[in-house]
Write an enzyme that holds these catalytic residues in place. Structure first.
Site, PDB file in Angstrom:
ATOM      1  N   ASN A   9       0.877  -1.178   0.000  1.00 18.86           N
ATOM      2  CA  ASN A   9       0.000   0.000   0.000  1.00 18.86           C
ATOM      3  C   ASN A   9       0.910   1.222   0.000  1.00 18.86           C
ATOM      4  O   ASN A   9       1.486   1.570   1.016  1.00 18.86           O
ATOM      5  CB  ASN A   9      -0.901  -0.012   1.247  1.00 18.86           C
ATOM      6  CG  ASN A   9      -1.746   1.248   1.356  1.00 18.86           C
ATOM      7  OD1 ASN A   9      -1.773   2.070   0.444  1.00 18.86           O
ATOM      8  ND2 ASN A   9      -2.433   1.396   2.472  1.00 18.86           N
ATOM      9  N   LYS A  11       0.176   4.240  -0.292  1.00 22.21           N
ATOM     10  CA  LYS A  11      -0.449   5.433   0.297  1.00 22.21           C
ATOM     11  C   LYS A  11      -0.207   6.658  -0.612  1.00 22.21           C
ATOM     12  O   LYS A  11      -0.076   6.488  -1.819  1.00 22.21           O
ATOM     13  CB  LYS A  11       0.065   5.636   1.723  1.00 22.21           C
ATOM     14  CG  LYS A  11      -0.108   4.351   2.565  1.00 22.21           C
ATOM     15  CD  LYS A  11       0.063   4.532   4.035  1.00 22.21           C
ATOM     16  CE  LYS A  11      -0.176   3.197   4.731  1.00 22.21           C
ATOM     17  NZ  LYS A  11      -0.098   3.264   6.183  1.00 22.21           N
ATOM     18  N   HIS A  95      -9.500   1.264   4.735  1.00 22.83           N
ATOM     19  CA  HIS A  95      -8.235   1.446   5.459  1.00 22.83           C
ATOM     20  C   HIS A  95      -8.470   2.402   6.640  1.00 22.83           C
ATOM     21  O   HIS A  95      -9.265   3.342   6.526  1.00 22.83           O
ATOM     22  CB  HIS A  95      -7.166   2.006   4.514  1.00 22.83           C
ATOM     23  CG  HIS A  95      -5.803   1.950   5.124  1.00 22.83           C
ATOM     24  ND1 HIS A  95      -5.370   2.879   6.047  1.00 22.83           N
ATOM     25  CD2 HIS A  95      -4.792   1.057   4.977  1.00 22.83           C
ATOM     26  CE1 HIS A  95      -4.139   2.550   6.436  1.00 22.83           C
ATOM     27  NE2 HIS A  95      -3.765   1.455   5.804  1.00 22.83           N
ATOM     28  N   GLU A  97      -6.844   4.778   7.711  1.00 24.34           N
ATOM     29  CA  GLU A  97      -6.597   6.194   7.389  1.00 24.34           C
ATOM     30  C   GLU A  97      -7.812   6.812   6.704  1.00 24.34           C
ATOM     31  O   GLU A  97      -8.126   7.986   6.900  1.00 24.34           O
ATOM     32  CB  GLU A  97      -5.318   6.317   6.541  1.00 24.34           C
ATOM     33  CG  GLU A  97      -4.077   6.066   7.398  1.00 24.34           C
ATOM     34  CD  GLU A  97      -2.902   5.457   6.659  1.00 24.34           C
ATOM     35  OE1 GLU A  97      -2.890   5.464   5.421  1.00 24.34           O
ATOM     36  OE2 GLU A  97      -1.992   4.959   7.353  1.00 24.34           O
ATOM     37  N   GLU A 167      -5.213  -4.867  10.478  1.00 20.18           N
ATOM     38  CA  GLU A 167      -4.209  -3.827  10.693  1.00 20.18           C
ATOM     39  C   GLU A 167      -4.503  -3.090  11.998  1.00 20.18           C
ATOM     40  O   GLU A 167      -5.334  -2.154  12.014  1.00 20.18           O
ATOM     41  CB  GLU A 167      -4.244  -2.815   9.543  1.00 20.18           C
ATOM     42  CG  GLU A 167      -3.940  -3.415   8.188  1.00 20.18           C
ATOM     43  CD  GLU A 167      -3.361  -2.382   7.227  1.00 20.18           C
ATOM     44  OE1 GLU A 167      -2.292  -2.647   6.683  1.00 20.18           O
ATOM     45  OE2 GLU A 167      -3.969  -1.299   7.053  1.00 20.18           O
ATOM     46  N   GLY A 173       2.571   2.469  10.811  1.00 21.87           N
ATOM     47  CA  GLY A 173       3.527   3.568  10.675  1.00 21.87           C
ATOM     48  C   GLY A 173       4.242   3.944  11.966  1.00 21.87           C
ATOM     49  O   GLY A 173       4.883   4.989  12.035  1.00 21.87           O
ATOM     50  N   SER A 213       3.509  -1.926  10.332  1.00 21.61           N
ATOM     51  CA  SER A 213       4.961  -1.957  10.554  1.00 21.61           C
ATOM     52  C   SER A 213       5.585  -3.317  10.233  1.00 21.61           C
ATOM     53  O   SER A 213       6.566  -3.727  10.855  1.00 21.61           O
ATOM     54  CB  SER A 213       5.305  -1.543  11.994  1.00 21.61           C
ATOM     55  OG  SER A 213       4.904  -0.199  12.230  1.00 21.61           O
TER      56      SER A 213
HETATM   57  P1  13P Z   1       3.076   0.526   7.642  1.00 23.85           P
HETATM   58  O1  13P Z   1       3.631  -0.755   7.088  1.00 23.85           O
HETATM   59  O2  13P Z   1       3.808   1.743   7.143  1.00 23.85           O
HETATM   60  O3  13P Z   1       2.957   0.464   9.129  1.00 23.85           O
HETATM   61  O4  13P Z   1       1.588   0.682   7.072  1.00 23.85           O
HETATM   62  C1  13P Z   1       0.741  -0.391   7.158  1.00 23.85           C
HETATM   63  C2  13P Z   1      -0.481  -0.074   6.391  1.00 23.85           C
HETATM   64  O5  13P Z   1      -1.249   0.801   6.772  1.00 23.85           O
HETATM   65  C3  13P Z   1      -0.742  -0.812   5.159  1.00 23.85           C
HETATM   66  O6  13P Z   1      -2.016  -0.573   4.678  1.00 23.85           O
END
Ligand code: 13P
Length: 251
Positions: A9, A11, A95, A97, A167, A173, A213
């Site tokens: 992903n 982002k 997601h 976010e 997740e 992150g 992560s």
């Molecule tokens: P990170 O791997 O940067 O923690 O992000 C995970 C994520 O949100 C994947 O959709």
């Protein structure tokens, strides 16, 4: 029997030209991979990604979101049909976010999952608890409810095609990964919910990924567990070497 998936992903990172460069770097590194590999650039980079992926069937294209209506006055939204024309096979839905910053709700997630399945896009449905929910001891209830609501109205035949990504929000992150036992345990509970919603056979077929992560250092342990069928990778998917190393755990 469940084919693992490693999905990146990206982002809101990478421009179209950077997308092409990253894909060109990843391609030779994963040429021998046996798992499914998906990259999810931003919508504006999908065309460039499609062109860069020509000539390889190793890597599939995913989008980071979609809208549940087919067309019309929905400024700024993107339809399944557009994504399909760009060669997209997977779409991330719900997601954290998007839930946090863009008012995505369990209801819109459910509508998007239904539309994606109708259009034969494979939804990667994200569920996960916040730090407070984890501290209050309601992780299983939280992800169970999110799963039930996301798949509300989806029949057993279609549910098999859905990919779920567990997740934990506190792990995204932050560099704080769930332990493999924690992540596997929660994923087993999600599988339990699917068995209740559908039947044990369907629940055994659904692929459930871990995200938060995950990186080249910890992926091996997470991916060696009984129920984690791959990863949804954020930060580490932007580095071709790290991403390929994660994929390498499943080859
Ligand atoms: P990170 O791997 O940067 O923690 O992000 C995970 C994520 O949100 C994947 O959709």
């Amino acid at each position: 029997m469940r084919k693992p998936i490693i999905a990146g992903n990206w982002k809101m990172n990478m421009t179209p030209s950077q997308t092409v460069k990253l894909i060109e770097e990843i391609k030779p590194l994963v040429a021998e991979a046996r798992c499914e590999i998906v990259v999810c650039p931003t919508h504006t980079c999908l065309f460039a990604a499609k062109e860069a992926l020509k000539g390889t069937d190793r890597i599939s294209l995913g989008a980071q979101d979609m809208f549940y209506e087919e067309r019309g006055a929905f400024t700024g939204e993107v339809s399944c049909e557009s994504l399909l024309e760009l060669g997209v096979r997977y779409v991330i839905i719900g997601h954290s976010e998007r839930r946090q910053y863009f008012a995505e709700s369990d209801e819109t997630v459910s509508k998007k999952v239904t539309k994606a399945l109708e259009k034969r896009l494979i939804p990667i449905v994200c569920v996960g608890e916040s730090l407070t929910q984890k501290q209050r001891g309601v992780t299983n209830e939280t992800v169970g409810l999110q799963t039930r609501l996301a798949l509300f109205g989806v029949g057993a035949g279609n549910a098999e095609d859905v990919v779920i990504a567990y997740e934990p929000i506190w792990a995204i992150g932050t560099g704080m990964t769930a332990t493999s036992a924690e992540a596997n345990g929660t994923i087993r509970r999600i599988r339990g919910v699917l068995a209740e919603m559908y039947n044990p056979e369907t629940s055994r077929k659904v692929r459930i990924l871990y995200g938060g992560s995950m990186n080249a250092g910890n992926a091996g342990e997470l991916l060696s567990t009984s129920d984690i069928d791959g990863g949804l990778i954020g930060g580490a998917s932007l580095k071709s070497g790290d991403f390929a190393q994660i994929v390498g755990n499943l080859s």
